[in-house]
Structures are given as structure tokens and as C-alpha cells.
Scaffold this motif. Structure first.
Motif, mmCIF file in Angstrom:
data_model
loop_
_atom_site.group_PDB
_atom_site.id
_atom_site.type_symbol
_atom_site.label_atom_id
_atom_site.label_comp_id
_atom_site.label_asym_id
_atom_site.label_seq_id
_atom_site.Cartn_x
_atom_site.Cartn_y
_atom_site.Cartn_z
ATOM 1 N N SER A 245 0.789 -1.229 0.000
ATOM 2 C CA SER A 245 0.000 0.000 0.000
ATOM 3 C C SER A 245 0.824 1.283 0.000
ATOM 4 O O SER A 245 0.301 2.352 -0.275
ATOM 5 N N ILE A 246 2.099 1.164 0.322
ATOM 6 C CA ILE A 246 2.944 2.356 0.429
ATOM 7 C C ILE A 246 4.249 2.114 -0.321
ATOM 8 O O ILE A 246 4.628 0.971 -0.567
ATOM 9 N N THR A 247 4.932 3.184 -0.665
ATOM 10 C CA THR A 247 6.282 3.030 -1.205
ATOM 11 C C THR A 247 7.237 3.013 -0.019
ATOM 12 O O THR A 247 7.095 3.787 0.925
ATOM 13 N N GLY A 248 8.188 2.094 -0.051
ATOM 14 C CA GLY A 248 9.149 2.017 1.044
ATOM 15 C C GLY A 248 9.136 0.663 1.721
ATOM 16 O O GLY A 248 8.643 -0.324 1.185
ATOM 17 N N ILE A 249 9.642 0.620 2.948
ATOM 18 C CA ILE A 249 9.838 -0.627 3.675
ATOM 19 C C ILE A 249 8.652 -0.920 4.580
ATOM 20 O O ILE A 249 7.808 -0.061 4.830
ATOM 21 N N THR A 250 8.600 -2.144 5.096
ATOM 22 C CA THR A 250 7.524 -2.538 5.999
ATOM 23 C C THR A 250 7.529 -1.654 7.243
ATOM 24 O O THR A 250 8.576 -1.257 7.748
ATOM 25 N N GLY A 251 6.336 -1.365 7.742
ATOM 26 C CA GLY A 251 6.217 -0.627 8.996
ATOM 27 C C GLY A 251 6.532 0.846 8.901
ATOM 28 O O GLY A 251 6.683 1.531 9.905
ATOM 29 N N ALA A 252 6.623 1.392 7.683
ATOM 30 C CA ALA A 252 7.132 2.754 7.518
ATOM 31 C C ALA A 252 6.068 3.833 7.590
ATOM 32 O O ALA A 252 6.342 4.945 8.018
ATOM 33 N N ALA A 253 4.865 3.543 7.136
ATOM 34 C CA ALA A 253 3.825 4.574 7.076
ATOM 35 C C ALA A 253 2.468 3.909 7.191
ATOM 36 O O ALA A 253 2.350 2.695 7.171
ATOM 37 N N ALA A 254 1.456 4.711 7.311
ATOM 38 C CA ALA A 254 0.100 4.183 7.461
ATOM 39 C C ALA A 254 -0.580 4.055 6.102
ATOM 40 O O ALA A 254 -0.470 4.942 5.252
ATOM 41 N N ALA A 255 -1.268 2.943 5.911
ATOM 42 C CA ALA A 255 -2.038 2.745 4.685
ATOM 43 C C ALA A 255 -3.318 3.560 4.744
ATOM 44 O O ALA A 255 -3.961 3.641 5.790
ATOM 45 N N GLU A 256 -3.698 4.150 3.622
ATOM 46 C CA GLU A 256 -4.919 4.946 3.542
ATOM 47 C C GLU A 256 -5.866 4.312 2.527
ATOM 48 O O GLU A 256 -5.525 4.155 1.354
ATOM 49 N N ALA A 257 -7.061 3.969 2.984
ATOM 50 C CA ALA A 257 -8.023 3.291 2.119
ATOM 51 C C ALA A 257 -8.355 4.119 0.881
ATOM 52 O O ALA A 257 -8.552 3.580 -0.210
ATOM 53 N N GLY A 258 -8.393 5.442 1.039
ATOM 54 C CA GLY A 258 -8.702 6.305 -0.098
ATOM 55 C C GLY A 258 -7.672 6.220 -1.208
ATOM 56 O O GLY A 258 -8.003 6.348 -2.390
ATOM 57 N N ASP A 259 -6.413 5.992 -0.831
ATOM 58 C CA ASP A 259 -5.348 5.829 -1.824
ATOM 59 C C ASP A 259 -5.352 4.422 -2.401
ATOM 60 O O ASP A 259 -5.057 4.206 -3.582
ATOM 61 N N ILE B 200 -0.673 -1.287 8.038
ATOM 62 C CA ILE B 200 -1.938 -1.573 8.735
ATOM 63 C C ILE B 200 -1.606 -2.008 10.159
ATOM 64 O O ILE B 200 -0.949 -3.025 10.353
ATOM 65 N N ARG B 201 -2.068 -1.228 11.129
ATOM 66 C CA ARG B 201 -1.621 -1.473 12.511
ATOM 67 C C ARG B 201 -2.748 -1.586 13.524
ATOM 68 O O ARG B 201 -2.511 -1.940 14.672
ATOM 69 N N THR B 202 -3.966 -1.240 13.124
ATOM 70 C CA THR B 202 -5.074 -1.186 14.085
ATOM 71 C C THR B 202 -6.285 -1.925 13.518
ATOM 72 O O THR B 202 -6.393 -2.109 12.301
ATOM 73 N N PRO B 203 -7.228 -2.322 14.394
ATOM 74 C CA PRO B 203 -8.464 -2.926 13.896
ATOM 75 C C PRO B 203 -9.204 -2.004 12.931
ATOM 76 O O PRO B 203 -9.792 -2.467 11.940
ATOM 77 N N GLU B 204 -9.149 -0.696 13.191
ATOM 78 C CA GLU B 204 -9.835 0.268 12.336
ATOM 79 C C GLU B 204 -9.217 0.299 10.934
ATOM 80 O O GLU B 204 -9.933 0.329 9.927
ATOM 81 N N SER B 205 -7.877 0.317 10.881
ATOM 82 C CA SER B 205 -7.237 0.351 9.559
ATOM 83 C C SER B 205 -7.388 -0.997 8.850
ATOM 84 O O SER B 205 -7.519 -1.054 7.627
ATOM 85 N N SER B 206 -7.411 -2.095 9.608
ATOM 86 C CA SER B 206 -7.651 -3.410 9.028
ATOM 87 C C SER B 206 -9.033 -3.438 8.361
ATOM 88 O O SER B 206 -9.195 -3.920 7.235
ATOM 89 N N ASP C 47 -4.619 -12.047 21.302
ATOM 90 C CA ASP C 47 -5.793 -11.180 21.514
ATOM 91 C C ASP C 47 -5.743 -9.989 20.561
ATOM 92 O O ASP C 47 -6.770 -9.575 20.001
ATOM 93 N N PHE C 48 -4.549 -9.429 20.395
ATOM 94 C CA PHE C 48 -4.365 -8.305 19.475
ATOM 95 C C PHE C 48 -4.637 -8.756 18.035
ATOM 96 O O PHE C 48 -5.332 -8.064 17.262
#
Length: 263
Positions: free
Chosen positions: A178-192, A214-220, A251-252
Motif C-alpha cells: 500500500s505504500i512506497t518504502g519498507i515494511t512498517g514505515a507509514a500508514a495505509a490509507e483506504a482512499g489511496d 496496517i496497525r489497528t483494527p480500524e485500519s484493518s 488477543d491483538f
């Protein structure tokens, strides 16, 4: 039909999105890693991505690099990674496992030997991030002949000219980064992500699963709403790196899976 194909057919029939979890094999040690992997299906994970520890993981950010280092220091090898998959298979013959890593350890083992051993261990697919489509004869085509899916990454820089080349021998699913770059670098945006997923789906019948950022239930949930599913890796691996108990990490994971499945 591989376990991956069967899983996506089952999800499609149920009108559900997929949740894919990445974990590093052997992090922080073999036994803890096996306990985590065994717990993933009950936490709602549809497909397990099992990271193969490697000394020079160029596509990975610090979180997954450190996980690989911990695993290697604990004695993890390609063979022990396959052993872990085989041990998991004793209790679960349906959850797909995708082995994700780099070509060097596979090359060192020998492609034919590796493919036979991976198949015997219960591996269903491969993501090998440093083998471009131009090298398909090297591993991709032999893997498919051996009954393993070969899953390719598409990225924001994969333009319409490049996309057919990326898709030509891909099977199982397409992994959209979803992003350019390495894992864990930025947040994915559904609109993009949404328009890019639509563009890829116009060119293939394969499911398109989105990972990186993708780091949260909301972003998932948000990403699953515009794709066929979501992948989370660094956020899970980070919890292992913090030394959290396996039950707490699971649990997470369940909260993330619930997010993707709520669409």
C-alpha cells in the motif's frame, strides 16, 4: 487446488474478506514462535505468512529486521522453519501457509530440494521479494509445477505497462503493497488504496490483498473494505519484540482479524 485457493473460494462463497497475519519464524525462539503460529487460526487468521529469517532483509523495516536477527540468534534456519510448519500441520491441515522471504537461502538449498521439502512440510505458497518476474524460470515456474502458489507483490509504482508482467505467472493472490518504502514505515490509507486495487482487479481474477502500514483494527477494517483482505505484519511482530505473552499477542491479532471480517 492449493489450500490458498480453497480458502479464498470459501471466503468468497461466504461473502467475507481475508485476514492475513505475518509472523517471523523462530522469533524470539522456536517454541514461542510455534505456540504463536498454532494460535493464529483460532484468533481469526485466514492465511499465515511465515517469515523466513535472513541476514539481509532489504524490503523490511527495523521491526521485522530485528525479529529476523532474534530468530537467527536463537538458531533458526530454513530447515527449522520448515520443521515449524510441519509441526503446525500435525494439528491443522486446512489453514494456508505462505513462506515469505528472500531467494538466497532457497538457492543455497537447491530449488528442487527446497520445493520438495516445502511441499512435504505443508507450505502452500511463496513470496520471494527479491525475484522479479524476469527471473520466473528460476523459482516461480518450478514452484507452480510443484503445486505451490507463487504470490507476487504489486506496488504504487507498478504502472499499467508493468502490471501484466507482474501478474503473468502469479497465483493464489496478489499482494498489493500500500505504500512506497519498507515494511512498517507509514500508514495505509483506504482512499489511496481503493483505486489501485480496482485497477489490479480489472487485470486479474485473483484476490487482491493489501499489506504494509496496517496497525489497528480500524485500519484493518478500512483496507478490507476496499480490497479482498488485509495483511498485518510489523504491528504483530512488534508485540513479540516487546516480549508480550503469546496469549496477549493473539488477543491483538483477533482484534485485527475482527476488523477485517466486519466489512
Amino acid at each position: 487446488m492449493t489450500r490458498i485457493d480453497a480458502k479464498f473460494a470459501e471466503l468468497a462463497a461466504a461473502g467475507k474478506k481475508a485476514f492475513v497475519a505475518y509472523v517471523m519464524a523462530g522469533d524470539p525462539d522456536y517454541d514461542t514462535s510455534l505456540e504463536l503460529v498454532k494460535g493464529l487460526p483460532a484468533a481469526g487468521v485466514d492465511v499465515i505468512e511465515l517469515g523466513l529469517p535472513f541476514t539481509d532483509p532489504m524490503a523490511d523495516g527495523p521491526t521485522i529486521q530485528l525479529a529476523g536477527q532474534r530468530a537467527l540468534e536463537a538458531g533458526m534456519t530454513l530447515q527449522r522453519t520448515l520443521d515449524l510448519a510441519a509441526e503446525f500441520r500435525k494439528g491443522d491441515d486446512t489453514t494456508p501457509i505462505v513462506l515469505m522471504g528472500y531467494y538466497n537461502p532457497i538457492y543455497n538449498r537447491g530449488v528442487d530440494t527446497f520445493l520438495a521439502d516445502a511441499k512435504a512440510a505443508g507450505i502452500d505458497g511463496l513470496i520471494v521479494v527479491d525475484l522479479p518476474p524476469e527471473e520466473d524460470e528460476e523459482l516461480c515456474i518450478p514452484a507452480q509445477a510443484a503445486g505451490l502458489n507463487f504470490i507476487r507483490l504489486a506496488t504504487p509504482t507498478t504502472d499499467d505497462k508493468r502490471l501484466p508482467k507482474v501478474l503473468q505467472n502469479t497465483s493464489g493472490f496478489v499482494y498489493y503493497v500500500s505504500i512506497t518504502g519498507i515494511t512498517g514505515a507509514a500508514a495505509a490509507e483506504a482512499g489511496d488504496v481503493g483505486p489501485e486495487v480496482a485497477r489490479i482487479k480489472a487485470a486479474t481474477d485473483l484476490p487482491v490483498i493489501v499489506g504494509f502500514g496496517i496497525r489497528t483494527p480500524e485500519s484493518s477494517r478500512a483496507i478490507a473494505s476496499v480490497a479482498d483482505g488485509a495483511v498485518v505484519g510489523s504491528a504483530i511482530v512488534a508485540q513479540m519484540g516487546e516480549g508480550k505473552p503469546v496469549g496477549e499477542v493473539l488477543d491483538f491479532v483477533k482484534s485485527l482479524a475482527d476488523g477485517a471480517h466486519s466489512v
